[in-house]
Scaffold this active site. Sequence first.
Site, PDB file in Angstrom:
ATOM      1  N   ASP A 215     -10.411  10.304  14.772  1.00 12.36           N
ATOM      2  CA  ASP A 215     -10.500  10.151  13.309  1.00 12.36           C
ATOM      3  C   ASP A 215     -11.153   8.815  12.952  1.00 12.36           C
ATOM      4  O   ASP A 215     -10.642   8.050  12.129  1.00 12.36           O
ATOM      5  CB  ASP A 215      -9.116  10.255  12.677  1.00 12.36           C
ATOM      6  CG  ASP A 215      -9.196  10.522  11.168  1.00 12.36           C
ATOM      7  OD1 ASP A 215     -10.246  11.015  10.712  1.00 12.36           O
ATOM      8  OD2 ASP A 215      -8.222  10.241  10.451  1.00 12.36           O
TER       9      ASP A 215
ATOM     10  N   GLY B 243       0.270   5.873   0.321  1.00  7.43           N
ATOM     11  CA  GLY B 243      -0.644   6.999   0.503  1.00  7.43           C
ATOM     12  C   GLY B 243       0.127   8.243   0.828  1.00  7.43           C
ATOM     13  O   GLY B 243       1.347   8.322   0.625  1.00  7.43           O
ATOM     14  N   GLY B 244      -0.577   9.255   1.344  1.00 12.21           N
ATOM     15  CA  GLY B 244       0.062  10.518   1.651  1.00 12.21           C
ATOM     16  C   GLY B 244       1.129  10.384   2.722  1.00 12.21           C
ATOM     17  O   GLY B 244       2.086  11.154   2.757  1.00 12.21           O
ATOM     18  N   TYR B 245       0.985   9.412   3.612  1.00  9.63           N
ATOM     19  CA  TYR B 245       1.953   9.231   4.685  1.00  9.63           C
ATOM     20  C   TYR B 245       3.247   8.609   4.180  1.00  9.63           C
ATOM     21  O   TYR B 245       4.333   8.932   4.640  1.00  9.63           O
ATOM     22  CB  TYR B 245       1.344   8.343   5.771  1.00  9.63           C
ATOM     23  CG  TYR B 245       2.309   7.985   6.880  1.00  9.63           C
ATOM     24  CD1 TYR B 245       2.960   6.754   6.910  1.00  9.63           C
ATOM     25  CD2 TYR B 245       2.577   8.887   7.906  1.00  9.63           C
ATOM     26  CE1 TYR B 245       3.842   6.433   7.931  1.00  9.63           C
ATOM     27  CE2 TYR B 245       3.460   8.580   8.927  1.00  9.63           C
ATOM     28  CZ  TYR B 245       4.091   7.344   8.941  1.00  9.63           C
ATOM     29  OH  TYR B 245       4.968   7.037   9.941  1.00  9.63           O
ATOM     30  N   GLY B 246       3.173   7.755   3.213  1.00  8.76           N
ATOM     31  CA  GLY B 246       4.342   7.041   2.713  1.00  8.76           C
ATOM     32  C   GLY B 246       3.912   5.700   2.144  1.00  8.76           C
ATOM     33  O   GLY B 246       2.841   5.575   1.561  1.00  8.76           O
ATOM     34  N   LYS B 247       4.750   4.671   2.334  1.00  3.82           N
ATOM     35  CA  LYS B 247       4.436   3.339   1.838  1.00  3.82           C
ATOM     36  C   LYS B 247       4.305   2.341   2.982  1.00  3.82           C
ATOM     37  O   LYS B 247       4.876   2.531   4.055  1.00  3.82           O
ATOM     38  CB  LYS B 247       5.528   2.862   0.866  1.00  3.82           C
ATOM     39  CG  LYS B 247       5.504   3.562  -0.489  1.00  3.82           C
ATOM     40  CD  LYS B 247       6.450   2.891  -1.476  1.00  3.82           C
ATOM     41  CE  LYS B 247       6.330   3.526  -2.863  1.00  3.82           C
ATOM     42  NZ  LYS B 247       7.198   2.854  -3.858  1.00  3.82           N
ATOM     43  N   VAL B 248       3.549   1.291   2.719  1.00  2.04           N
ATOM     44  CA  VAL B 248       3.366   0.206   3.677  1.00  2.04           C
ATOM     45  C   VAL B 248       3.916  -1.069   3.049  1.00  2.04           C
ATOM     46  O   VAL B 248       3.575  -1.407   1.912  1.00  2.04           O
ATOM     47  CB  VAL B 248       1.883   0.009   4.053  1.00  2.04           C
ATOM     48  CG1 VAL B 248       1.744  -1.045   5.143  1.00  2.04           C
ATOM     49  CG2 VAL B 248       1.267   1.332   4.511  1.00  2.04           C
TER      50      VAL B 248
ATOM     51  N   LYS C 100       4.988   0.540   8.174  1.00  2.26           N
ATOM     52  CA  LYS C 100       4.685   1.831   7.578  1.00  2.26           C
ATOM     53  C   LYS C 100       5.928   2.707   7.618  1.00  2.26           C
ATOM     54  O   LYS C 100       6.439   3.040   8.689  1.00  2.26           O
ATOM     55  CB  LYS C 100       3.545   2.520   8.318  1.00  2.26           C
ATOM     56  CG  LYS C 100       2.232   1.781   8.233  1.00  2.26           C
ATOM     57  CD  LYS C 100       1.143   2.523   8.968  1.00  2.26           C
ATOM     58  CE  LYS C 100       0.915   3.874   8.349  1.00  2.26           C
ATOM     59  NZ  LYS C 100      -0.155   4.634   9.018  1.00  2.26           N
TER      60      LYS C 100
ATOM     61  N   GLY D 211       0.823  -1.207   0.000  1.00  2.00           N
ATOM     62  CA  GLY D 211       0.000   0.000   0.000  1.00  2.00           C
ATOM     63  C   GLY D 211       0.848   1.244   0.000  1.00  2.00           C
ATOM     64  O   GLY D 211       2.046   1.215   0.269  1.00  2.00           O
TER      65      GLY D 211
END
Length: 571
Positions: free
Chosen positions: A373, A258-263, A277, A256
């Site tokens: 959240d 996203g905006g945070y980085g990669k998983v 993560k 995966g």
Amino acid sequence: MQCFCRLAGNPICHESEAQKLSYCQLPLQTPAYTTPLNNCSAQSCSSGQVSSPNCKCAYPYTGTLYSRALSFTTLNDTDYKELEQSLLKSFESQKLPVDSVSLSNPSRNASNNNFQLTLDVFPSQTDRFNRTGVSSVAFVLSNQIFKAPEFFSPYFFNGLNYQYYGGGEPKSKSKHTGAIIGAVVAVVVFLGLAFVIGMYALRQKRRAERSELNPFANWEQNPNSGAAPQLKGARWFSFEDLRKYTNNFSESNTIGSGGYGKVYQGVLPAGEVVAIKRAAQESMQGAVEFKTEIELLSRVHHKNLVSLVGFCFEKGEQMLVYEYVPNGTIMDSLTGKSGISMDWIRRLKVALGAARGLAYLHELANPPIIHRDIKSSNILLDSHLNAKVADFGLSKLLVDSERGHVTTQVKGTMGYLDPEYYMSQQLTEKSDVYSFGVVMLELVTAKRPIEQGKYIVREVMRVMDTSKDLYNLHSIVDPTIVSSTSPKGLEKFVEVAMRCVKEYASERPSMAEVVKEIENIIQLAGLNPSVESASTTESYEVPLGQNVKHLYDNEDFSHSGNFPTAKIEPQ
């Protein structure tokens, strides 16, 4: 009702014919507030009040509308009128206490090239809004309930602080003799203690600088890992360890992004599969914030919460190591992305598991933890389809339980955000309850909270009729759960959800009460609420453990303040 704005200086007014129009003429003077053109120029209003397009002196709710898709050259008189009329129509359709709106001060933001307008919203039947009125207007604009004309979309709204709730104009500062004397005394005391305070501040600053460089310095040290801290329930991993477990962070191990980085999927020496993560450089938190998140995650242990296995803070890297949860998110299943079919009983079980996880955070964690959240993309499903609440990057400790709230900057995801928290900036457990109520409605409808300008909470309110079969929800319920038979307990489930999304926190149930209500609904459906989620009448559409790549993409596993949709920030 008509609203006007002045376009003087806009290129559209440079054409000879357009220059003759009244809205292209410069005013005789340029006041701090640009008054819309109307017939109220001679009207005198009290300090702070503004004359509305309907010639009423009032205290408007003010903010700035920004368009990312508009330039000066595309604007014309018709566009302005259409935007004003659509705004007023949107407020009227929501039955909000709005008398009129006014657009003014058109300009282009030099830093981002966004077109912007000042928006004033005037109250009806009174000269000021109450808190509910401002909350409702702000909620419509900030959560994209207002559907702007195509030429102005996409847009976003930045509201100013409203100062006139029911108490009249802000009180001016008075200079009293007592205040002057008090100030003099305070100065004298300050001068007397200045040296001591200065030395103490300097010492604390040096300590803070050292802590920022090494925020783990005061943790118990692990003699087997050099300077690495030893946490209960969370392990320290070196960068080299995680690189080895992920095959040098290879693309084949990526599950995966996203905006945070990669998983990445990793396998520990003992054979345990984990999700790692790795933060992108632009998304990394400060060292102290990263430490705080780890401390919070390491102290929560419940079968309905995603467990933190460990972390890495080394060589300029921030990585969190979680237990591997193979079946994606609730959102994945509702949209068909995961390939898992969700019958009604499975949805009830998922709701119960997530509610139990939240109830643990609110009532059994010490001090209580507010997630902040909750959304369908932050609730994961394990191999038995048990729900696990994830993403604690925005969570807050409720240290002062007697106050019952934390005053904090507003953060959350559009569609799930508690309107009372949005206006007061006072975060409580009931803010999580509101968000969970939206998730319950997602489980019933398989719709996102906001779709094509329609807000799921208001849509359910609009069609719901308790005197009719299935509460008249046939048009909005997910067809896959009503195709063969009426799902038992659905009406009661919707009732609980609508209690959770009450406007005022005091009218919402606690998460413990929500857990009890869902348990009763499951019993009503003829099942034992303690049975694992996978024991249902339907089977998986894909085998467990297969086709799970990218189930952590984008929204599914984001954390630490990175959202799939816009973040709400106060001014």
